[in-house]
Design an enzyme around this catalytic site. Structure first.
Site, PDB file in Angstrom:
ATOM      1  N   PRO A  81      76.425  35.097  46.689  1.00 28.20           N
ATOM      2  CA  PRO A  81      75.328  34.156  46.936  1.00 28.20           C
ATOM      3  C   PRO A  81      73.926  34.682  46.608  1.00 28.20           C
ATOM      4  O   PRO A  81      73.077  34.854  47.490  1.00 28.20           O
ATOM      5  CB  PRO A  81      75.477  33.837  48.425  1.00 28.20           C
ATOM      6  N   CYS A  82      73.669  34.871  45.329  1.00 24.99           N
ATOM      7  CA  CYS A  82      72.367  35.389  44.911  1.00 24.99           C
ATOM      8  C   CYS A  82      71.239  34.419  45.245  1.00 24.99           C
ATOM      9  O   CYS A  82      70.079  34.829  45.323  1.00 24.99           O
ATOM     10  CB  CYS A  82      72.381  35.750  43.433  1.00 24.99           C
TER      11      CYS A  82
END
Length: 192
Positions: free
Chosen positions: A146-147
């Site tokens: 989940p950048c």
């Protein structure tokens, strides 16, 4: 590297599916998920980018774990709190530092955010914030790794390499009820 030169890539497959934000795609091989593709400007652009980058061929026959990942992505973009931490990734192309960054980031759950500097400190490398930013920019699994939950030190949105850039990142954070900087609306993203 071309598809024929790497046996793991030669067997890679990809599949597109509809979500609330448009067509997304998954590419996989026997080692795990190779790539996640968020929507591009059109379905054709999404398919082209996924097939080209993953060096994969189309498939409608989804292994159970890939089918499960697809279902979770649909649920996520429908607004359901969704966890992807147990999805198996093919990390064969990542160096050791990047593997550590992605593993640490996968611990940041729904609605939570962190910063590049905080990730660096958790890794025991407080001077590595820029290197972490570089790893985020090359992340082949947006949403799964989940950048979008990584913010600048100031709490501002920062960059995002998916189509729509920062506007898309902001909307993903808002979907999770984790708006970062509350700045004025930007150019349209995936949700517009």
């Amino acid at each position: 590297m071309t598809q024929g030169a790497d046996p793991e890539r030669a067997e890679a497959r990809f599949h597109l599916f509809d979500t609330a934000i448009g067509p997304c795609g998954l590419a996989w091989n026997s080692a795990g998920l190779v790539q996640v593709q968020l929507p591009e400007a059109s379905e054709a652009a999404t398919e082209s980018r996924l097939g080209r980058i993953a060096a994969a061929s189309w498939s409608d026959a989804l292994p159970p774990d890939i089918s499960d990942c697809e279902a979770r992505m649909r649920a996520y973009f429908d607004g359901a709190e969704t966890d992807f931490a147990d999805i198996t990734l093919d990390l064969s192309r990542a160096n050791d530092f990047t593997k550590r960054v992605y593993a640490e980031l996968r611990k940041v759950g729904w609605g939570q955010t962190t910063s590049y500097g905080a990730l660096a400190k958790k890794l025991g490398e407080p001077g590595a914030a820029r290197a972490i930013g570089s790893a985020m920019g090359k992340n082949p699994w947006p949403l799964i790794v989940p950048c979008h939950r990584v913010l600048a030190a100031s709490g501002k949105i920062g960059g995002f390499s998916a189509y729509g850039g920062r506007a898309t990142k902001r909307h993903m954070l808002q979907l999770e009820r984790a708006d970062a900087d509350g700045a004025a609306p930007m150019l349209p993203g995936l949700f517009d």
